[in-house]
Design a protein around this motif. Sequence first.
Motif, PDB file in Angstrom:
ATOM      1  N   ALA A 145       2.419  19.461  26.939  1.00  0.00           N
ATOM      2  CA  ALA A 145       2.401  18.982  28.175  1.00  0.00           C
ATOM      3  C   ALA A 145       3.169  20.169  29.113  1.00  0.00           C
ATOM      4  O   ALA A 145       2.630  20.371  30.219  1.00  0.00           O
ATOM      5  CB  ALA A 145       3.138  17.847  28.425  1.00  0.00           C
ATOM      6  N   PHE A 146       4.314  20.688  28.749  1.00  0.00           N
ATOM      7  CA  PHE A 146       5.029  21.523  29.432  1.00  0.00           C
ATOM      8  C   PHE A 146       4.191  22.891  29.749  1.00  0.00           C
ATOM      9  O   PHE A 146       4.042  23.342  30.778  1.00  0.00           O
ATOM     10  CB  PHE A 146       6.488  21.988  28.852  1.00  0.00           C
ATOM     11  N   LEU A 147       3.808  23.407  28.444  1.00  0.00           N
ATOM     12  CA  LEU A 147       2.862  24.660  28.477  1.00  0.00           C
ATOM     13  C   LEU A 147       1.519  24.596  29.132  1.00  0.00           C
ATOM     14  O   LEU A 147       1.407  25.581  30.088  1.00  0.00           O
ATOM     15  CB  LEU A 147       2.621  25.009  27.163  1.00  0.00           C
ATOM     16  N   ALA A 171      11.379  22.617  20.436  1.00  0.00           N
ATOM     17  CA  ALA A 171      10.200  23.162  20.659  1.00  0.00           C
ATOM     18  C   ALA A 171       9.976  23.534  22.057  1.00  0.00           C
ATOM     19  O   ALA A 171       9.921  24.369  22.795  1.00  0.00           O
ATOM     20  CB  ALA A 171       9.049  22.849  19.994  1.00  0.00           C
ATOM     21  N   CYS A 172      10.123  22.246  22.987  1.00  0.00           N
ATOM     22  CA  CYS A 172       9.790  22.323  24.217  1.00  0.00           C
ATOM     23  C   CYS A 172      11.107  23.177  25.005  1.00  0.00           C
ATOM     24  O   CYS A 172      10.904  23.538  25.906  1.00  0.00           O
ATOM     25  CB  CYS A 172      10.010  20.820  24.598  1.00  0.00           C
ATOM     26  N   ALA A 173      12.373  22.773  24.441  1.00  0.00           N
ATOM     27  CA  ALA A 173      13.669  23.437  25.057  1.00  0.00           C
ATOM     28  C   ALA A 173      13.319  24.954  25.176  1.00  0.00           C
ATOM     29  O   ALA A 173      13.421  25.966  25.988  1.00  0.00           O
ATOM     30  CB  ALA A 173      14.878  23.281  24.340  1.00  0.00           C
ATOM     31  N   GLU A 174      12.901  25.544  23.998  1.00  0.00           N
ATOM     32  CA  GLU A 174      12.458  26.961  23.653  1.00  0.00           C
ATOM     33  C   GLU A 174      11.500  27.462  24.537  1.00  0.00           C
ATOM     34  O   GLU A 174      11.488  28.650  25.287  1.00  0.00           O
ATOM     35  CB  GLU A 174      12.210  27.355  22.421  1.00  0.00           C
ATOM     36  N   ALA A 193      18.575  20.879  21.419  1.00  0.00           N
ATOM     37  CA  ALA A 193      17.649  21.193  22.707  1.00  0.00           C
ATOM     38  C   ALA A 193      18.862  21.842  23.807  1.00  0.00           C
ATOM     39  O   ALA A 193      18.401  22.757  24.500  1.00  0.00           O
ATOM     40  CB  ALA A 193      16.880  20.054  23.030  1.00  0.00           C
ATOM     41  N   ILE A 194      19.840  20.798  24.124  1.00  0.00           N
ATOM     42  CA  ILE A 194      20.638  21.455  25.188  1.00  0.00           C
ATOM     43  C   ILE A 194      21.219  22.750  24.745  1.00  0.00           C
ATOM     44  O   ILE A 194      21.520  23.519  25.741  1.00  0.00           O
ATOM     45  CB  ILE A 194      21.880  20.387  25.217  1.00  0.00           C
ATOM     46  N   GLU A 195      21.707  23.058  23.524  1.00  0.00           N
ATOM     47  CA  GLU A 195      22.188  24.274  23.235  1.00  0.00           C
ATOM     48  C   GLU A 195      21.192  25.405  23.494  1.00  0.00           C
ATOM     49  O   GLU A 195      21.589  26.722  24.080  1.00  0.00           O
ATOM     50  CB  GLU A 195      22.587  24.701  21.830  1.00  0.00           C
TER      51      GLU A 195
END
Length: 428
Positions: A145-147, A171-174, A193-195
């Motif tokens: 969705a993000f991409l 995966a979304c965070a990256e 994800a936060i890191e």
Amino acid sequence: MAEDLKKMYYTIVTDHFPSEIRITFGDQTLIYKKRTWDIEVEPGVIERRGLRYGENPDQEAALYELVAGNLILGECEFIHPNLGLVSSLREQDFIQFGKHPSKINLTDIDSGLNILRYLNEKPCCVIIKHNNPSGVAYGNSLEEAFLRAFKADRIAAFGGVVVLNRPVDKACAEAIASNYFEVVVAPEYEEGAIEILKAKKSLRIIRIKRMDRLQNYRNYKIVEFKSLIDGGLIVQVSQSNKINRPEDLKPAVAVKDGIEYKCLREPTEREVKDMLFGWAVELGVTSNSVLFVKDECTVAIGTGEQDRVGCTEIAIFKAYTKFADLLCYEKYGIPYKQLELEVAKGIRPKEDKERIDEETKEKKAGLIGAVMVSDGFLPFRDSVDVVAKQGVTAILQPGGSIRDWEVIEACNEYQIAMKFTGQRAFRH
């Protein structure tokens, strides 16, 4: 001098707004409390502050949360206290403050939530820039969705606000961290994800827990205020989306001189889904606006124009511009504008640009099979003539023009499906 100019964007403007505001409607009173946070204004120095500044660094601003009062006017009951989203953000909701938020950051988040409340069936991403969406998309995963939303307008997404309706995974965070954004907002963040996101030190990472019940906000009413330069106010009741299901779509029918005109082709199941998706997005776009949707992802969004066909043409121009830029970036790793410059300087062969231009033209910037959505009725058939040349196959618009019959005739000429909403979606 340059450093002085940069400094103004990091300076926290002290506001002089009161800690409490009371608004009385007849015998009913609403009470608002100013939101402030403990901010590290410099290393080791913590102060209680409100918004960084308003729309610009020289404007004071404040954020208020409704804490008491339940307004009822006529048969309309407005939203009650204890339902805060943006206005109730606490320090713990700012996982990383980055540069702490200004007015625009928070209104951008609110604009994203305004769209997402109607799009909660699947993982969805809204990228907001200056209170307008640059890209909106569903995906099978949050990363997808993000991409899709990002690729819909890679140029405008730069420095934008990413608003997501599912917990952010690694995966979304990256994918987010590989690009530049001001803010990312989600209901939660999964382990790891936060890191990844914190590697971007200036990124504001925000958790809004009540987002898992965002669909409950579909029909809440609020009072909207517009301040005039003479100190006066115009108030209105907020709008809600009336087009949520296929059965909410109305047939495109008009009568002229006793003759009934009806759009002959019915939209396909995919086109209906894109109509519903597009209308949810349209409610969050500044008017006059026209947007194109395909496979539950925006292709291009035209905003804030004075005439309908002009906005349509601008949206098409944006589609071609963004499509060419994405092709260029994926093929050569550089923006299209940089490609143009390098070709003009003789650094790169002109054939590189020609390939991008030819593919963009051949695919009509992804508009083939797209659905056009308009926030106001089409006053003339000119918009239909324009989009038909691009391969657009369906149109959704409010209807109600005295020339609806003419627009219907144009759709029938091109075998374009069209539905009416019976609801206008102006947003100023």
